[in-house]
Design a protein around this motif. Structure first.
Motif, PDB file in Angstrom:
ATOM      1  N   GLN A   1       0.849  -1.191   0.000  1.00 30.83           N
ATOM      2  CA  GLN A   1       0.000   0.000   0.000  1.00 30.83           C
ATOM      3  C   GLN A   1       0.878   1.232   0.000  1.00 30.83           C
ATOM      4  OE1 GLN A   1      -2.725   1.000   3.335  1.00 30.83           O
ATOM      5  NE2 GLN A   1      -4.310   1.122   1.769  1.00 30.83           N
ATOM      6  N   ASP A   2       0.463   2.191  -0.839  1.00 28.74           N
ATOM      7  CA  ASP A   2       1.187   3.437  -1.048  1.00 28.74           C
ATOM      8  C   ASP A   2       0.399   4.553  -0.353  1.00 28.74           C
ATOM      9  OD1 ASP A   2       2.661   5.521  -2.195  1.00 28.74           O
ATOM     10  OD2 ASP A   2       1.689   5.354  -4.142  1.00 28.74           O
ATOM     11  N   PHE A   3       1.086   5.620   0.010  1.00 24.72           N
ATOM     12  CA  PHE A   3       0.435   6.795   0.603  1.00 24.72           C
ATOM     13  C   PHE A   3       0.630   7.950  -0.356  1.00 24.72           C
ATOM     14  CE2 PHE A   3      -0.575   5.303   4.917  1.00 24.72           C
ATOM     15  CZ  PHE A   3       0.043   4.067   4.853  1.00 24.72           C
ATOM     16  N   LYS A   4      -0.434   8.291  -1.094  1.00 21.64           N
ATOM     17  CA  LYS A   4      -0.282   9.231  -2.209  1.00 21.64           C
ATOM     18  C   LYS A   4      -0.305  10.694  -1.792  1.00 21.64           C
ATOM     19  CE  LYS A   4      -0.460   6.657  -6.144  1.00 21.64           C
ATOM     20  NZ  LYS A   4      -1.553   5.763  -6.479  1.00 21.64           N
ATOM     21  N   ARG A   5      -0.986  10.987  -0.699  1.00 25.19           N
ATOM     22  CA  ARG A   5      -1.120  12.402  -0.313  1.00 25.19           C
ATOM     23  C   ARG A   5       0.124  12.878   0.422  1.00 25.19           C
ATOM     24  NH1 ARG A   5      -6.063  15.140  -1.749  1.00 25.19           N
ATOM     25  NH2 ARG A   5      -7.441  13.488  -2.489  1.00 25.19           N
TER      26      ARG A   5
ATOM     27  N   THR B   1       0.771  13.137  -4.632  1.00 22.23           N
ATOM     28  CA  THR B   1       2.212  13.147  -4.933  1.00 22.23           C
ATOM     29  C   THR B   1       2.528  11.879  -5.716  1.00 22.23           C
ATOM     30  OG1 THR B   1       2.869  11.822  -3.036  1.00 22.23           O
ATOM     31  CG2 THR B   1       2.614  14.207  -2.670  1.00 22.23           C
ATOM     32  N   GLY B   2       3.796  11.672  -6.008  1.00 28.13           N
ATOM     33  CA  GLY B   2       4.227  10.397  -6.584  1.00 28.13           C
ATOM     34  C   GLY B   2       4.148   9.251  -5.580  1.00 28.13           C
ATOM     35  N   GLY B   3       4.026   9.558  -4.301  1.00 25.04           N
ATOM     36  CA  GLY B   3       3.967   8.532  -3.256  1.00 25.04           C
ATOM     37  C   GLY B   3       4.911   8.908  -2.128  1.00 25.04           C
TER      38      GLY B   3
ATOM     39  N   LEU C   1       3.626  -5.211 -14.843  1.00 22.55           N
ATOM     40  CA  LEU C   1       2.277  -4.635 -14.900  1.00 22.55           C
ATOM     41  C   LEU C   1       1.855  -4.295 -13.475  1.00 22.55           C
ATOM     42  CD1 LEU C   1      -0.312  -3.869 -16.368  1.00 22.55           C
ATOM     43  CD2 LEU C   1      -1.026  -6.263 -16.218  1.00 22.55           C
ATOM     44  N   TYR C   2       1.574  -3.021 -13.272  1.00 27.51           N
ATOM     45  CA  TYR C   2       1.229  -2.497 -11.944  1.00 27.51           C
ATOM     46  C   TYR C   2      -0.251  -2.191 -11.950  1.00 27.51           C
ATOM     47  CZ  TYR C   2       1.209   1.597  -8.623  1.00 27.51           C
ATOM     48  OH  TYR C   2       0.941   2.530  -7.648  1.00 27.51           O
ATOM     49  N   ALA C   3      -1.002  -2.896 -11.094  1.00 26.21           N
ATOM     50  CA  ALA C   3      -2.418  -2.594 -10.955  1.00 26.21           C
ATOM     51  C   ALA C   3      -2.618  -1.784  -9.682  1.00 26.21           C
ATOM     52  CB  ALA C   3      -3.238  -3.877 -10.903  1.00 26.21           C
TER      53      ALA C   3
ATOM     54  N   ILE D   1      -7.990   1.319 -10.388  1.00 26.72           N
ATOM     55  CA  ILE D   1      -7.880   2.784 -10.425  1.00 26.72           C
ATOM     56  C   ILE D   1      -6.989   3.197 -11.585  1.00 26.72           C
ATOM     57  CG2 ILE D   1      -6.938   4.793  -9.239  1.00 26.72           C
ATOM     58  CD1 ILE D   1      -7.873   3.722  -6.656  1.00 26.72           C
ATOM     59  N   GLU D   2      -5.874   2.497 -11.740  1.00 29.45           N
ATOM     60  CA  GLU D   2      -4.950   2.814 -12.842  1.00 29.45           C
ATOM     61  C   GLU D   2      -4.043   1.636 -13.086  1.00 29.45           C
ATOM     62  OE1 GLU D   2      -1.715   5.454 -12.085  1.00 29.45           O
ATOM     63  OE2 GLU D   2      -1.408   4.698 -10.056  1.00 29.45           O
ATOM     64  N   PHE D   3      -3.485   1.604 -14.302  1.00 26.82           N
ATOM     65  CA  PHE D   3      -2.377   0.700 -14.590  1.00 26.82           C
ATOM     66  C   PHE D   3      -1.115   1.522 -14.750  1.00 26.82           C
ATOM     67  CE2 PHE D   3      -5.519  -2.353 -16.625  1.00 26.82           C
ATOM     68  CZ  PHE D   3      -5.351  -3.341 -15.668  1.00 26.82           C
ATOM     69  N   ASN D   4       0.004   0.955 -14.310  1.00 24.52           N
ATOM     70  CA  ASN D   4       1.301   1.495 -14.674  1.00 24.52           C
ATOM     71  C   ASN D   4       2.077   0.392 -15.366  1.00 24.52           C
ATOM     72  OD1 ASN D   4       0.905   4.108 -13.584  1.00 24.52           O
ATOM     73  ND2 ASN D   4       1.295   3.302 -11.537  1.00 24.52           N
ATOM     74  N   ALA D   5       3.063   0.809 -16.150  1.00 24.56           N
ATOM     75  CA  ALA D   5       3.792  -0.133 -17.000  1.00 24.56           C
ATOM     76  C   ALA D   5       5.171  -0.425 -16.445  1.00 24.56           C
ATOM     77  CB  ALA D   5       3.903   0.440 -18.418  1.00 24.56           C
ATOM     78  N   ARG D   6       5.347  -0.201 -15.144  1.00 30.49           N
ATOM     79  CA  ARG D   6       6.673  -0.320 -14.511  1.00 30.49           C
ATOM     80  C   ARG D   6       6.471  -0.493 -13.017  1.00 30.49           C
ATOM     81  NH1 ARG D   6       5.465   3.884 -11.173  1.00 30.49           N
ATOM     82  NH2 ARG D   6       4.068   5.259 -12.268  1.00 30.49           N
ATOM     83  N   PHE D   7       7.586  -0.851 -12.346  1.00 29.99           N
ATOM     84  CA  PHE D   7       7.547  -0.954 -10.890  1.00 29.99           C
ATOM     85  C   PHE D   7       7.107   0.376 -10.283  1.00 29.99           C
ATOM     86  CE2 PHE D   7      10.601  -4.448 -11.620  1.00 29.99           C
ATOM     87  CZ  PHE D   7      10.222  -5.367 -10.660  1.00 29.99           C
ATOM     88  N   GLY D   8       6.304   0.323  -9.249  1.00 28.29           N
ATOM     89  CA  GLY D   8       5.855   1.538  -8.574  1.00 28.29           C
ATOM     90  C   GLY D   8       6.911   2.043  -7.597  1.00 28.29           C
ATOM     91  N   ASP D   9       6.866   3.321  -7.368  1.00 28.86           N
ATOM     92  CA  ASP D   9       7.790   3.957  -6.447  1.00 28.86           C
ATOM     93  C   ASP D   9       6.931   4.774  -5.483  1.00 28.86           C
ATOM     94  OD1 ASP D   9       9.780   5.329  -5.175  1.00 28.86           O
ATOM     95  OD2 ASP D   9      10.785   6.017  -7.001  1.00 28.86           O
ATOM     96  N   PRO D  10       6.905   4.492  -4.193  1.00 30.02           N
ATOM     97  CA  PRO D  10       7.867   3.730  -3.381  1.00 30.02           C
ATOM     98  C   PRO D  10       7.523   2.267  -3.082  1.00 30.02           C
ATOM     99  CG  PRO D  10       6.463   4.988  -1.928  1.00 30.02           C
ATOM    100  CD  PRO D  10       5.971   5.243  -3.330  1.00 30.02           C
ATOM    101  N   GLU D  11       6.486   1.692  -3.699  1.00 34.67           N
ATOM    102  CA  GLU D  11       6.109   0.324  -3.318  1.00 34.67           C
ATOM    103  C   GLU D  11       7.215  -0.689  -3.607  1.00 34.67           C
ATOM    104  OE1 GLU D  11       4.366   2.472  -5.175  1.00 34.67           O
ATOM    105  OE2 GLU D  11       2.275   1.860  -5.324  1.00 34.67           O
ATOM    106  N   THR D  12       7.969  -0.462  -4.687  1.00 32.62           N
ATOM    107  CA  THR D  12       9.043  -1.400  -5.044  1.00 32.62           C
ATOM    108  C   THR D  12      10.020  -1.586  -3.892  1.00 32.62           C
ATOM    109  OG1 THR D  12       8.839  -0.760  -7.311  1.00 32.62           O
ATOM    110  CG2 THR D  12      10.927  -1.789  -6.708  1.00 32.62           C
TER     111      THR D  12
HETATM  112  N1  GLY Z   1       3.491   4.906  -6.171  1.00 33.86           N
HETATM  113  C1  GLY Z   1       2.764   5.223  -7.309  1.00 33.86           C
HETATM  114  C2  GLY Z   1       3.439   5.029  -8.580  1.00 33.86           C
HETATM  115  O1  GLY Z   1       4.518   4.492  -8.657  1.00 33.86           O
HETATM  116  O2  GLY Z   1       2.857   5.404  -9.571  1.00 33.86           O
END
Ligand code: GLY
Ligand code: AMP
Length: 434
Positions: A201-205, A215-217, A258-260, A272-283
């Motif tokens: 789980q990410d904290f976006k705010r 924010t980006g996270g 694939l980031y769901a 909510i969204e897809f990303n095409a790469r590892f998430g930051d900071p979840e990675t």
């Molecule tokens: N943590 C959100 C992102 O990587 O898009």
């Protein structure tokens, strides 16, 4: 195996760190890298967005594998340039990366694959924006169609603000508000076989209590003690596999990460969204828990051999990461401030807690003549820690963070707090953050 990582954020530092611990990896390079990746990988001053330059570097280095970290090079076709040079690349093609590059494209793929997501309209005129806002009512969710580094989304009860953002975006997706905790689930795929990782789980705010701008996270944790143990299997079946199958059916297979981004609503899981790469900071937290050496998994995805891999193995540990951001992030972050205390973290907290660099660079000629690490971006670094549970991991992360001195910096103090509390009070549930 010689590996070249493209990018220079905390995600790339986390990838480099895991790859550097993998006995299969004999040489590790990063372009452009940052002051942190330079501790474990050789830096190369190559523009990550320049496919020809990246392919040339990979050829010169005789790389066996290139890993493209951020979305912008993927959307620019850097993975294609590397593959065209005959080098295996972990990261989707330009066409498949549109899953992140265009929110309207992602909605189209989800509709075709029957993947559950928020109902939405794609708008290009002020009239269409007004109609869509009116149709859904508050809270309004207004998303820039293109890449915006996590800052193109406005969620607000304020109709005027929603309208202003919608019109400013040009092409915009306006959608139904999804109520429920968010989960980030990553999957490694070769375009056919899909291997889900552990959820985070990410904290976006920007601010404590989920206040302030997106924010980006600002931090992340894993595992999610409150989540249904069947969640990963369910998302694999209803979201990840159908999406990968649909892109393959269209002749643009998705090979990479694939980031769901999911909302767990009362009516079920929604994308909510897809990303095409590892998430930051979840990675940072997911890789801290992965026991299987990373390089072989990424290479198998790049070469289309994922089905032959044994199942991934995971540590029992929990992991927490807290982002330290510059003064004024996410608006107009101030950069160039010296960062102190990094050595103290390495000496006193490692290996259970460590710093992953994001916006940092080395500056010579300051102070005693040696190189100084200075801030060079909005998100400057993240402090990652592991522990027997979330409580211990977050204690270690915040203890280490307390040693770092960066003028004007900000961080959230509540990363993983509710989840840690709920998992300690045995039987309690409902730690719903995000
Ligand atoms: N943590 C959100 C992102 O990587 O898009
Ligand atoms: P995105 O860039 O699409 O991940 O959106 C950034 C953040 O905005 C998400 O992590 C959510 O917190 C929020 N958000 C996006 N879409 C929705 C939605 N349909 N309903 C509620 N919140 C949303």
């Amino acid at each position: 195996m010689k590996v070249l990582v493209i990018g220079g954020g905390a995600r790339e530092h986390a990838l480099c760190r895991s790859l550097s611990l993998d006995p299969e990896v004999t040489a590790l390079h990063c372009a452009p890298g940052n002051a942190g990746t330079a501790e474990v990988a050789v830096s190369h001053p190559v523009d990550a967005l320049d496919g020809a330059a990246v392919a040339r570097l990979a050829t010169e280095l005789e790389a066996d594998l290139v890993v493209v970290g951020p979305e912008a090079p993927l959307v620019a076709g850097v993975a294609d340039a590397v593959r065209n040079a005959g080098i295996p690349c972990f990261g989707p093609s330009k066409e498949a990366a549109e899953l992140e590059g265009s929110k309207a494209f992602a909605k189209d793929v989800m509709a075709a694959a029957n993947v559950p997501t928020a109902r939405s309209y794609v708008c290009t005129t002020p009239e269409q924006v007004d109609e869509a806002l009116d149709a859904f009512g508050p809270p309004y969710v207004v998303k820039d169609d293109g890449l915006a580094a996590g800052k193109g989304v406005v969620v607000t009860d304020d109709l005027a603000a929603a309208r202003e953002h919608g019109i400013a975006c040009g092409r915009v997706v306006i959608e139904e508000f999804l109520d429920g905790p968010e989960v980030s689930l990553f999957a490694i795929t070769d375009g056919e076989t899909v291997l889900p990782l552990q959820p985070a789980q990410d904290f976006k705010r920007a601010l404590d209590g989920d206040e302030g701008p997106n924010t980006g996270g600002m931090g992340a944790y894993s595992p999610l003690p409150w989540a249904d143990p069947k969640l990963v299997d369910e998302v694999l079946e209803t979201v990840l596999q159908p999406t990968v199958d649909e892109l393959r059916r269209r002749g643009t297979p998705f090979a990479g990460l694939l980031y769901a981004g999911l909302a767990i609503t009362r009516r079920g899981v929604r994308v909510i969204e897809f990303n095409a790469r590892f998430g930051d900071p979840e990675t940072q937290v997911v890789l801290a828990r992965l026991r299987t050496p990373l390089a072989g998994v990424l290479l198998a995805a790049a070469e289309g051999n994922l089905a032959e891999l044994p199942p991934l193995t995971w540590r029992d540990d929990a992991a927490v990461t807290v982002v330290v951001a510059s003064h004024n992030y996410p608006d107009t972050p101030r950069t160039g401030d010296p960062i102190e205390g990094l050595d103290e973290v390495a000496a006193q907290d490692g290996p259970d807690a460590y710093v992953l660099h994001a916006g940092t660079r080395l500056e010579s000629g300051r102070g005693d003549g040696g190189d100084t690490v200075v801030s060079a971006g909005g998100r400057v670094l993240s402090v990652t820690a592991t522990g027997k549970d979330l409580t211990q991991a977050r204690e270690r992360a915040y203890t280490a963070l307390g040693r770092i001195r960066l003028a004007g910096s900000q961080h959230r103090t509540d990363i993983a707090r509710t989840a840690a509390g709920a998992s300690d009070a045995s039987g309690a549930s409902g730690a719903l953050e995000g």
